[in-house]
Design an enzyme around this catalytic site. Structure first.
Site, PDB file in Angstrom:
ATOM      1  N   PHE A   1       0.815  -0.918   0.239  1.00  0.00           N
ATOM      2  CA  PHE A   1       0.081   0.174  -0.652  1.00  0.00           C
ATOM      3  C   PHE A   1       0.682   1.202  -0.044  1.00  0.00           C
TER       4      PHE A   1
ATOM      5  N   ALA B   1       7.659  -5.413   5.656  1.00  0.00           N
ATOM      6  CA  ALA B   1       6.712  -5.583   7.214  1.00  0.00           C
ATOM      7  C   ALA B   1       5.233  -6.409   6.426  1.00  0.00           C
TER       8      ALA B   1
ATOM      9  N   ASN C   1      -2.408  -5.380  12.316  1.00  0.00           N
ATOM     10  CA  ASN C   1      -2.079  -5.984  14.241  1.00  0.00           C
ATOM     11  C   ASN C   1      -3.168  -7.554  14.519  1.00  0.00           C
TER      12      ASN C   1
ATOM     13  N   THR D   1       5.840   3.294  12.682  1.00  0.00           N
ATOM     14  CA  THR D   1       4.628   3.260  12.852  1.00  0.00           C
ATOM     15  C   THR D   1       4.712   4.393  14.902  1.00  0.00           C
ATOM     16  N   ASP D   2       3.422   4.914  14.823  1.00  0.00           N
ATOM     17  CA  ASP D   2       4.020   5.433  15.878  1.00  0.00           C
ATOM     18  C   ASP D   2       3.209   4.561  16.834  1.00  0.00           C
ATOM     19  N   GLU D   3       2.677   3.534  16.415  1.00  0.00           N
ATOM     20  CA  GLU D   3       2.490   2.284  17.735  1.00  0.00           C
ATOM     21  C   GLU D   3       3.096   2.662  18.223  1.00  0.00           C
TER      22      GLU D   3
ATOM     23  N   TYR E   1       2.782  -7.215  16.256  1.00  0.00           N
ATOM     24  CA  TYR E   1       2.808  -6.549  15.232  1.00  0.00           C
ATOM     25  C   TYR E   1       4.336  -5.096  15.852  1.00  0.00           C
TER      26      TYR E   1
ATOM     27  N   LYS F   1       7.526  -3.914  15.289  1.00  0.00           N
ATOM     28  CA  LYS F   1       8.577  -2.594  14.707  1.00  0.00           C
ATOM     29  C   LYS F   1       9.298  -2.086  15.469  1.00  0.00           C
TER      30      LYS F   1
ATOM     31  N   ILE G   1     -10.742   1.255   6.496  1.00  0.00           N
ATOM     32  CA  ILE G   1     -11.394   2.468   5.388  1.00  0.00           C
ATOM     33  C   ILE G   1     -11.906   1.280   4.524  1.00  0.00           C
TER      34      ILE G   1
ATOM     35  N   ARG H   1     -11.600  -1.493   4.473  1.00  0.00           N
ATOM     36  CA  ARG H   1     -12.443  -3.141   4.550  1.00  0.00           C
ATOM     37  C   ARG H   1     -14.511  -2.588   4.883  1.00  0.00           C
ATOM     38  N   GLN H   2     -14.615  -1.154   5.499  1.00  0.00           N
ATOM     39  CA  GLN H   2     -15.715  -0.780   5.298  1.00  0.00           C
ATOM     40  C   GLN H   2     -16.430   0.187   3.987  1.00  0.00           C
TER      41      GLN H   2
ATOM     42  N   HIS I   1      -6.627  -3.696  22.425  1.00  0.00           N
ATOM     43  CA  HIS I   1      -6.687  -2.814  21.633  1.00  0.00           C
ATOM     44  C   HIS I   1      -6.911  -1.247  21.919  1.00  0.00           C
TER      45      HIS I   1
HETATM   46  P1  NAD Z   1       1.199  -3.369   3.662  1.00  0.00           P
HETATM   47  O1  NAD Z   1       1.202  -4.648   3.810  1.00  0.00           O
HETATM   48  O2  NAD Z   1       0.430  -3.335   2.488  1.00  0.00           O
HETATM   49  O3  NAD Z   1       2.602  -3.923   2.197  1.00  0.00           O
HETATM   50  C1  NAD Z   1       3.581  -4.545   2.983  1.00  0.00           C
HETATM   51  C2  NAD Z   1       4.716  -4.667   1.797  1.00  0.00           C
HETATM   52  O4  NAD Z   1       6.033  -5.676   1.906  1.00  0.00           O
HETATM   53  C3  NAD Z   1       4.044  -5.956   0.115  1.00  0.00           C
HETATM   54  O5  NAD Z   1       3.946  -5.940  -0.991  1.00  0.00           O
HETATM   55  C4  NAD Z   1       5.004  -7.344   0.950  1.00  0.00           C
HETATM   56  O6  NAD Z   1       4.843  -8.133  -0.316  1.00  0.00           O
HETATM   57  C5  NAD Z   1       5.543  -7.101   1.519  1.00  0.00           C
HETATM   58  N1  NAD Z   1       6.907  -7.762   2.308  1.00  0.00           N
HETATM   59  C6  NAD Z   1       6.167  -8.258   3.383  1.00  0.00           C
HETATM   60  N2  NAD Z   1       7.123  -8.911   3.810  1.00  0.00           N
HETATM   61  C7  NAD Z   1       8.363  -8.840   2.941  1.00  0.00           C
HETATM   62  C8  NAD Z   1       9.086  -9.283   3.127  1.00  0.00           C
HETATM   63  N3  NAD Z   1       9.643 -10.759   3.959  1.00  0.00           N
HETATM   64  N4  NAD Z   1      10.369  -9.384   1.687  1.00  0.00           N
HETATM   65  C9  NAD Z   1      10.115  -8.511   1.235  1.00  0.00           C
HETATM   66  N5  NAD Z   1       8.613  -7.703   0.612  1.00  0.00           N
HETATM   67  C10 NAD Z   1       7.998  -8.579   1.749  1.00  0.00           C
HETATM   68  O7  NAD Z   1       2.340  -2.530   4.541  1.00  0.00           O
HETATM   69  P2  NAD Z   1       1.790  -1.238   4.464  1.00  0.00           P
HETATM   70  O8  NAD Z   1       0.635  -0.700   5.215  1.00  0.00           O
HETATM   71  O9  NAD Z   1       2.353  -0.458   3.127  1.00  0.00           O
HETATM   72  O10 NAD Z   1       2.651  -0.381   5.107  1.00  0.00           O
HETATM   73  C11 NAD Z   1       4.648  -0.201   4.723  1.00  0.00           C
HETATM   74  C12 NAD Z   1       4.926  -0.033   6.380  1.00  0.00           C
HETATM   75  O11 NAD Z   1       4.233   1.116   6.200  1.00  0.00           O
HETATM   76  C13 NAD Z   1       5.614  -1.229   6.935  1.00  0.00           C
HETATM   77  O12 NAD Z   1       6.602  -0.885   7.403  1.00  0.00           O
HETATM   78  C14 NAD Z   1       4.294  -0.574   8.035  1.00  0.00           C
HETATM   79  O13 NAD Z   1       4.862  -0.358   9.203  1.00  0.00           O
HETATM   80  C15 NAD Z   1       4.788   0.932   8.167  1.00  0.00           C
HETATM   81  N6  NAD Z   1       3.175   1.553   8.357  1.00  0.00           N
HETATM   82  C16 NAD Z   1       2.344   2.113   8.102  1.00  0.00           C
HETATM   83  C17 NAD Z   1       1.084   2.943   8.494  1.00  0.00           C
HETATM   84  C18 NAD Z   1      -0.737   2.751   7.969  1.00  0.00           C
HETATM   85  O14 NAD Z   1      -1.231   3.028   8.004  1.00  0.00           O
HETATM   86  N7  NAD Z   1      -0.931   1.495   6.875  1.00  0.00           N
HETATM   87  C19 NAD Z   1       1.187   3.106   8.932  1.00  0.00           C
HETATM   88  C20 NAD Z   1       2.559   3.892  10.013  1.00  0.00           C
HETATM   89  C21 NAD Z   1       3.533   2.654   8.941  1.00  0.00           C
HETATM   90  O1  DAU Z   2      -0.670   3.523  13.474  1.00  0.00           O
HETATM   91  C1  DAU Z   2      -0.670   3.303  12.702  1.00  0.00           C
HETATM   92  C2  DAU Z   2      -0.962   2.055  11.853  1.00  0.00           C
HETATM   93  O2  DAU Z   2      -1.577   2.246  11.805  1.00  0.00           O
HETATM   94  C3  DAU Z   2       0.187   1.476  11.115  1.00  0.00           C
HETATM   95  O3  DAU Z   2       1.471   0.692  12.153  1.00  0.00           O
HETATM   96  C4  DAU Z   2      -0.434  -0.280  10.720  1.00  0.00           C
HETATM   97  O4  DAU Z   2       0.384  -0.721   9.712  1.00  0.00           O
HETATM   98  C5  DAU Z   2      -2.093   0.176  10.299  1.00  0.00           C
HETATM   99  O5  DAU Z   2      -2.464  -1.021   9.443  1.00  0.00           O
HETATM  100  C6  DAU Z   2      -2.393   1.161  11.048  1.00  0.00           C
HETATM  101  O6  DAU Z   2      -3.004   0.278  12.193  1.00  0.00           O
HETATM  102  P1  DAU Z   2      -4.369  -0.230  12.983  1.00  0.00           P
HETATM  103  O7  DAU Z   2      -4.638  -1.069  14.189  1.00  0.00           O
HETATM  104  O8  DAU Z   2      -4.515   1.465  13.604  1.00  0.00           O
HETATM  105  O9  DAU Z   2      -5.434  -0.099  11.685  1.00  0.00           O
HETATM  106  P2  DAU Z   2      -6.605  -0.828  11.165  1.00  0.00           P
HETATM  107  O10 DAU Z   2      -6.783  -0.678   9.659  1.00  0.00           O
HETATM  108  O11 DAU Z   2      -6.553  -2.800  11.627  1.00  0.00           O
HETATM  109  O12 DAU Z   2      -7.758  -0.116  12.068  1.00  0.00           O
HETATM  110  C7  DAU Z   2      -7.746   1.026  12.919  1.00  0.00           C
HETATM  111  C8  DAU Z   2      -8.723   1.108  13.565  1.00  0.00           C
HETATM  112  O13 DAU Z   2     -10.161   0.243  13.595  1.00  0.00           O
HETATM  113  C9  DAU Z   2      -8.351   0.030  14.965  1.00  0.00           C
HETATM  114  O14 DAU Z   2      -8.835   1.141  16.037  1.00  0.00           O
HETATM  115  C10 DAU Z   2      -9.189  -0.808  14.139  1.00  0.00           C
HETATM  116  C11 DAU Z   2     -10.299  -1.018  13.807  1.00  0.00           C
HETATM  117  N1  DAU Z   2     -11.279  -1.501  13.186  1.00  0.00           N
HETATM  118  C12 DAU Z   2     -10.715  -2.383  12.743  1.00  0.00           C
HETATM  119  C13 DAU Z   2     -11.141  -2.517  11.835  1.00  0.00           C
HETATM  120  C14 DAU Z   2     -10.344  -3.706  10.001  1.00  0.00           C
HETATM  121  C15 DAU Z   2     -13.244  -1.723  13.597  1.00  0.00           C
HETATM  122  O15 DAU Z   2     -13.190  -0.991  13.773  1.00  0.00           O
HETATM  123  N2  DAU Z   2     -12.789  -2.323  12.613  1.00  0.00           N
HETATM  124  C16 DAU Z   2     -12.634  -2.681  11.210  1.00  0.00           C
HETATM  125  O16 DAU Z   2     -13.189  -3.805  10.546  1.00  0.00           O
END
Ligand code: NAD
Ligand code: DAU
Length: 340
Positions: A19, A88, A92, A129-131, A156, A160, A197, A199-200, A282
């Site tokens: 993503f 990564a 979660n 991540t901020d987590e 998770y 990180k 987001i 998913r919904q 959570h």
């Molecule tokens: P994502 O799950 O959508 O994508 C992860 C990508 O990494 C995929 O393309 C997957 O194929 C690849 N991958 C997984 N394991 C691998 C491996 N062993 N070798 C090579 N490639 C591999 O993740 P995302 O949501 O795009 O998150 C990307 C980065 O940003 C992560 O490090 C995550 O911790 C961080 N991050 C995400 C968010 C968020 O809201 N999604 C917020 C803050 C930080």
């Molecule tokens: O804060 C950064 C993190 O944000 C990243 O490090 C993670 O990679 C990313 O997945 C995201 O983590 P969250 O756990 O916050 O994201 P998620 O989309 O899974 O959930 C967002 C919030 O919505 C969380 O409070 C759980 C809730 N949730 C999630 C799902 C999938 C629901 O209420 N219903 C759902 O169906």
């Protein structure tokens, strides 16, 4: 602003088919015409080669491989100016069901990349991540800063946090030229339908009722993936070595607020959703203070109107049903197995 700017001609982007990684690659291709990108991605369930469709071969090389593969990583790192590390296991809920791949990719994989960057003296930027900071209470006025103590809650976020610690140690002990960014929750195109987001939105497009965990009052701090991308570029090119920068766009909202915004934008009623089992452990609230990034490096987000960004994201999922429909059923089956 810092006086010295690092200008890479070639970067390796790990996880560039996921993503945020793919949003970053599109951003670089569009905004940095001198840069050639090599994506290293294992194409797990979360990676999709289609996310990079349309980028010409003159700008992008795609390598299907694993960041834990030492020989492959060594070869790629030897021939680049910088590594931007997104790869990564990122979800979660999956880490609660099975932490194993999180340990392998997030900890071991980061270690392999750091060793290669150390050997070849290559600039490294680590996406985190901020987590890692745990959570804040709903009535706590404070926000996370770069000096907030680490306190991760989930498998998770603990992996990180571990990877961040490895980066800090490799900077201090081995002089690796690395920076770290910790970002809040991203939204935008190409996000896997397991995440809140998309998913919904896709539930509504499939005629399935959206699912809200717990009491729905948990707060996340939303940022558009394009703003995350511009911030990462800013830190890669202008950030001070060894420093951590928090990335956020002042987007705090409760989950029920976000869900009701989606329901309204898609023509459904405010209560047209199901309450489901809460996530174990959570985190209650995340909130980012990005003053350091804004004042030191002059970064600003562009997507400051959340409802507009959300409307564009809904539109993207409406227009790209061939992208997400093949994985929707299996994703919902995984959730159904845990009562979510
Ligand atoms: P994502 O799950 O959508 O994508 C992860 C990508 O990494 C995929 O393309 C997957 O194929 C690849 N991958 C997984 N394991 C691998 C491996 N062993 N070798 C090579 N490639 C591999 O993740 P995302 O949501 O795009 O998150 C990307 C980065 O940003 C992560 O490090 C995550 O911790 C961080 N991050 C995400 C968010 C968020 O809201 N999604 C917020 C803050 C930080
Ligand atoms: O804060 C950064 C993190 O944000 C990243 O490090 C993670 O990679 C990313 O997945 C995201 O983590 P969250 O756990 O916050 O994201 P998620 O989309 O899974 O959930 C967002 C919030 O919505 C969380 O409070 C759980 C809730 N949730 C999630 C799902 C999938 C629901 O209420 N219903 C759902 O169906």
């Amino acid at each position: 602003m810092t006086d010295q700017v690092f200008c890479p001609n070639h970067i390796v982007v790990t996880g560039g088919a996921g993503f945020i990684g793919s949003n970053f690659v599109h951003w670089v291709v569009k905004n940095q015409p001198q840069v050639h990108v090599t994506v290293l991605d294992a194409l797990t369930y979360a990676g999709n080669r289609e996310n990079l469709a349309g980028i010409p071969d003159s700008r992008l090389a795609f390598v299907h491989g694993n960041i834990c593969d030492e020989e492959l990583v060594d070869r790629l790192v030897a021939n680049t100016d910088a590594v931007v590390h997104f790869a990564a296991e990122s979800h979660n809920d999956n880490s609660i069901n099975d932490p194993t791949p999180f340990l392998r990719t997030n900890v071991q994989g980061t270690y392999v990349l750091l060793q290669a960057c150390r050997k070849h003296d290559v600039r490294f930027h680590h996406i985190s991540t901020d987590e890692v900071y745990g959570d804040l209470a709903l009535d706590d006025p404070s926000r996370f800063t770069e000096s907030t103590p680490y306190n991760p809650s989930s498998p998770y976020s603990s992996t990180k946090a571990s990877s961040d610690m490895l980066v800090r140690a490799w900077v201090r002990t081995f002089g690796v030229r690395a920076t770290i960014s910790n970002c809040s929750n991203n939204y935008g195109p190409y996000q896997h339908v397991e995440k809140f987001i998309p998913r919904q939105i896709t539930n509504l497009l499939c005629g399935i009722r959206p699912k809200l965990y717990g009491d729905g009052l948990n707060v996340r701090d939303w940022i558009h993936a394009e703003d995350h991308s511009s911030a990462v570029w800013c830190i890669l090119t202008q950030g001070r070595i060894g420093e951590t920068y928090l990335i956020g766009a002042d987007g705090e909202r409760s989950n029920i607020q976000v869900l009701r915004a989606i329901l309204e934008a898609m023509g459904a009623g405010p209560d047209d959703f199901d309450w489901v089992r809460d996530r174990p452990g959570h985190d209650r609230r995340y909130a980012i203070d990005s003053t350091k990034l804004r004042t030191e490096l002059g970064w600003q987000p562009k997507h400051t109107d959340f409802s507009q960004g959300l409307a564009q994201t809904i539109q993207w999922y409406r227009e790209h049903q061939g992208w997400w429909r093949p994985v929707k059923e299996a994703t919902e089956a995984r959730y159904a197995a845990t009562g979510q």
